[in-house]
Scaffold this active site. Structure first.
Site, PDB file in Angstrom:
ATOM      1  N   ALA A  71      -1.231   2.112  16.301  1.00 25.09           N
ATOM      2  CA  ALA A  71      -1.221   1.473  17.376  1.00 25.09           C
ATOM      3  C   ALA A  71      -0.665   0.246  17.088  1.00 25.09           C
ATOM      4  O   ALA A  71       0.447  -0.358  17.949  1.00 25.09           O
ATOM      5  CB  ALA A  71      -2.708   1.153  18.080  1.00 25.09           C
ATOM      6  N   HIS A  98       3.379   4.852  13.597  1.00 22.92           N
ATOM      7  CA  HIS A  98       2.420   5.426  12.809  1.00 22.92           C
ATOM      8  C   HIS A  98       0.873   4.968  13.136  1.00 22.92           C
ATOM      9  O   HIS A  98       0.041   5.524  12.672  1.00 22.92           O
ATOM     10  CB  HIS A  98       2.414   4.989  11.384  1.00 22.92           C
ATOM     11  CG  HIS A  98       1.971   3.469  11.157  1.00 22.92           C
ATOM     12  ND1 HIS A  98       2.279   2.382  12.069  1.00 22.92           N
ATOM     13  CD2 HIS A  98       1.171   2.877  10.457  1.00 22.92           C
ATOM     14  CE1 HIS A  98       1.808   1.314  11.658  1.00 22.92           C
ATOM     15  NE2 HIS A  98       1.292   1.483  10.593  1.00 22.92           N
ATOM     16  N   SER A 153      -6.766   8.816  19.003  1.00 20.71           N
ATOM     17  CA  SER A 153      -5.652   8.812  17.998  1.00 20.71           C
ATOM     18  C   SER A 153      -5.066  10.222  18.741  1.00 20.71           C
ATOM     19  O   SER A 153      -5.344  10.636  19.581  1.00 20.71           O
ATOM     20  CB  SER A 153      -6.139   9.437  16.707  1.00 20.71           C
ATOM     21  OG  SER A 153      -6.948   8.211  16.175  1.00 20.71           O
ATOM     22  N   ASP A 184       0.940  -0.967  -0.145  1.00 13.91           N
ATOM     23  CA  ASP A 184      -0.191   0.264   0.015  1.00 13.91           C
ATOM     24  C   ASP A 184       0.969   1.348   0.165  1.00 13.91           C
ATOM     25  O   ASP A 184       1.044   1.760   0.912  1.00 13.91           O
ATOM     26  CB  ASP A 184      -0.947  -0.062   1.159  1.00 13.91           C
ATOM     27  CG  ASP A 184      -2.184   1.044   0.838  1.00 13.91           C
ATOM     28  OD1 ASP A 184      -2.209   1.528  -0.069  1.00 13.91           O
ATOM     29  OD2 ASP A 184      -2.954   1.175   1.972  1.00 13.91           O
ATOM     30  N   HIS A 191      -8.331   0.891   6.950  1.00 12.18           N
ATOM     31  CA  HIS A 191      -8.672   2.147   6.499  1.00 12.18           C
ATOM     32  C   HIS A 191      -9.976   2.710   7.119  1.00 12.18           C
ATOM     33  O   HIS A 191     -10.851   2.033   7.162  1.00 12.18           O
ATOM     34  CB  HIS A 191      -8.591   2.221   5.017  1.00 12.18           C
ATOM     35  CG  HIS A 191      -7.275   1.811   4.653  1.00 12.18           C
ATOM     36  ND1 HIS A 191      -6.953   1.054   3.131  1.00 12.18           N
ATOM     37  CD2 HIS A 191      -5.892   1.945   4.908  1.00 12.18           C
ATOM     38  CE1 HIS A 191      -5.756   1.153   3.085  1.00 12.18           C
ATOM     39  NE2 HIS A 191      -5.128   1.327   4.056  1.00 12.18           N
TER      40      HIS A 191
END
Lengths: 476, 140
Positions: free
Chosen positions: A401, A399, A380, A95, A203
């Protein structure tokens, strides 16, 4: 594997020393608990990375590191093109330029209080999410070419967002050096109907509320205040990036012998930076970065339109857009002198400190926003890049968890409906086309993001600015 | 010997697909079923239309990755799901057929999209009991 046992260097820095065919050490950023929670495969994979030609200083494992493919996810490694350094398709991953962007709204909690269900439904209808969803844009050959070269700038020119957005995207929204001609017909075919789609898996698009400010000065510079409403979008380069990754991985595996590279793991497939294959991948990967930035730009505009239908006149200003699966050419000081390096960040966020020339003027005093996604039910974080991070890990931070549990174990532990209901009881609205997908992404399947962020902060990879909690989550 | 079957195995972030069969080709067919099962229950997918695939790679392991990536490509670009497979292996080449139907989100309730088959935990081998195993981790 005793020789791969990390030894403690500092409060939250561990090292696997260089030895034998490993010319540089592995550095792991973790407290005791995070380290103990890391799969031994993380150490093995990071050690394998240090065997690749031209590696500089160390292979770094971020606090959220977990078992990946070839590289650990949460892995950072830099290679010197003047010393036989390589570029690795496996080190970027499938990705390409998967990343996060965060928008700051001018809405108050009071204004959205009675409208949350409506906003959730509006977003769910506006944002194509999940397997088989298609975007509103269908690219022909010429448009595809322009998108691959232009990135988010191309999207803005097509009416998706404004010029102001571009300054708040890495590379000003357009990755230089992209070579659309290096992107295969099959990769383009996979992307034809996928522009402006969220994808699936981890996502998401989240509406969030700032619930703690840790650094008031930086928060003010970022336009964040307690109670403020934000939107974060996490997605990547969709089918195009996946296909580029697939094709170059195979070509690099097959060509490794020809370049005299002995791969410790086939997933570490790589080619010398100065080879035709290395350059071709670099050009294709940069086109993939453009695709991801264009994709997030389109999703941003769809989000703004959805918000304006519920809250006429609402403003959603882009705070920042940063990718966490990339290889970037950057200059870093190593042993006191600047060196041009190719920094692979696989599940790691670039984190430039204050004053960095690549940052837009408004962000330069505070440093780059570092956007850390949690799981659906947890917080977050927004951090800022700090000067120390350059000497530690080429200006990189964690980036997310990181998973603690496999997808299969998650579906055995939770049912999707149960997760949705439990989160609803806590005021978090989930909208997803797939209940099994929701179960696989259950909050309990992830590590504690707060612990990950705390270590990044303490180690000096990036500094905490604000914590946000989810209100609405659109899950692919 | 067990009859041909598939299973998933654990990977921290993703999932492993494993096919087991009486021949290497049958193990490849079962691995493809395991791939579908990452997305949906294969029993929900009707084998209504066929897609032909040709792969070429210098060893069986790379051939397995090519086969699975070929299926991922067909699933993504034709918006199909597959539930029946036939594989012929000859040296470095694979000729395969996959039967399936268009994705129907309501009926198939797809959990997740597969990005690609990886070289992680990649193996094609014959077990002591004579069965063939074909496996790798897929990125979702």
């Amino acid at each position: 594997m005793n020789d791969l046992r990390p030894r403690r260097l500092d409060d939250c820095i561990w090292e696997i020393p260089a030895a034998g065919d490993r010319p540089v050490p592995v550095r792991i950023y973790a407290d005791r608990e995070l380290l103990d929670g890391m799969d031994a495969k993380v150490f093995e994979q990071a050690a394998n990375v240090t065997r690749l030609p031209g590696i500089v200083a160390a292979c770094h494992a971020m606090p959220d590191a977990h078992w990946g493919y070839g590289f650990p996810i949460g892995g950072v490694a830099a290679f010197d093109p003047d010393r036989g350094g390589v570029i690795s398709a496996g080190g970027v991953g499938f990705d390409i330029a998967c990343g996060v962007r965060t928008l700051v709204t001018d809405l108050t909690p009071e204004r959205i209080a009675g409208q949350r269900e409506r906003l959730a439904d509006e977003l769910f209808h506006s944002i194509p999410a999940g397997l088989g969803s298609t975007g509103h844009l269908h690219l022909d050959g010429k448009a595809m070419e322009a998108m691959l070269a232009g990135g988010a700038r191309w999207a803005v020119e097509r009416g998706y967002g404004s010029e102001d957005d571009l300054a708040r995207i890495e590379e000003n929204g357009c990755m230089a050096g992209a070579r659309p001609q290096a992107v295969s017909r099959r990769a383009r075919e996979r992307q034809r109907d996928e522009m402006g789609t969220l994808g699936s898996g981890n996502h998401y698009l989240e509406v969030q509320q700032v619930d703690a400010i840790h650094d008031p000065a930086a928060a003010a510079a970022y336009g964040l205040q307690e109670g403020g409403i934000l939107v974060s979008i996490h997605c990547g380069s969709r089918g195009l990036g996946h296909q580029i990754g697939t094709e170059f991985l195979k070509r690099m595996v097959l060509a490794a012998g020809q370049y005299g590279i002995r791969l410790p793991d086939r997933e570490l497939a790589c080619a010398p930076l100065d080879s035709p294959l290395g350059q071709e991948y670099l050009g294709a990967m940069r086109a993939g970065i453009n695709c991801a930035m264009a994709n997030r730009q389109i999703l941003t505009e769809l989000t703004r339109r959805a918000f304006s239908r519920v809250f006429p006149g609402a403003q959603l200003r882009l705070l920042y857009d940063v990718s966490h699966n990339t290889c970037k050419e950057e200059t870093h000081r190593v042993d006191g002198r600047p060196r041009r390096l190719f920094v692979h960040r696989k599940g790691a966020t670039r984190a430039f400190g204050p004053g960095h020339p690549e940052l837009p003027e408004a962000l330069r005093p505070a440093g780059q926003p570092v956007l850390i996604g949690g799981s659906m039910g947890t917080a977050s974080f927004i951090l800022r890049g700090c000067g120390e991070s350059e000497s530690l890990a080429f200006s990189s931070a964690c980036h997310g968890a990181g998973r603690a549990m496999s997808r299969r174990a998650a579906t055995r532990s939770w049912r999707g409906r149960q997760v949705v209901d439990e989160l609803a009881a806590r005021g978090i609205l989930i909208r997803s086309p797939s209940l099994r997908g929701v179960a696989e992404e259950a909050p309990g399947a992830y590590k504690d993001v707060a612990a990950v962020v705390e270590v990044a902060h303490r180690a000096g990879l990036a500094r905490k600015v604000a914590r946000v909690r989810p209100l609405i989550c659109i899950k692919g | 010997m067990d009859q041909a079957h598939w299973e998933h195995f654990q990977h921290q972030a993703d999932v492993g697909v494993r096919g087991i069969g009486t021949s290497m080709a049958e193990a490849f067919e079962q691995a493809a079923l395991a791939l579908t099962a990452v997305v949906t229950d294969p029993r929900r997918v009707q084998p209504r239309q066929a897609v032909e695939l040709d792969c070429r790679a210098p060893d069986p392991e790379l051939l397995l990755v090519d086969w699975l990536n070929g299926l991922i490509y067909e699933m993504a670009t034709r918006r199909l799901l597959f539930s029946r497979f036939r594989v012929d292996l000859r040296g470095e080449t694979l000729q395969g057929t996959a039967w399936g139907e268009p994705l129907d989100p309501r009926r198939h309730r797809p959990a997740v999209e597969v990005k690609g088959a990886t070289y992680t935990e990649l193996a094609v081998r014959q077990r002591d009991d004579g069965c063939w195993v074909a496996q790798c981790v897929v990125d979702v």
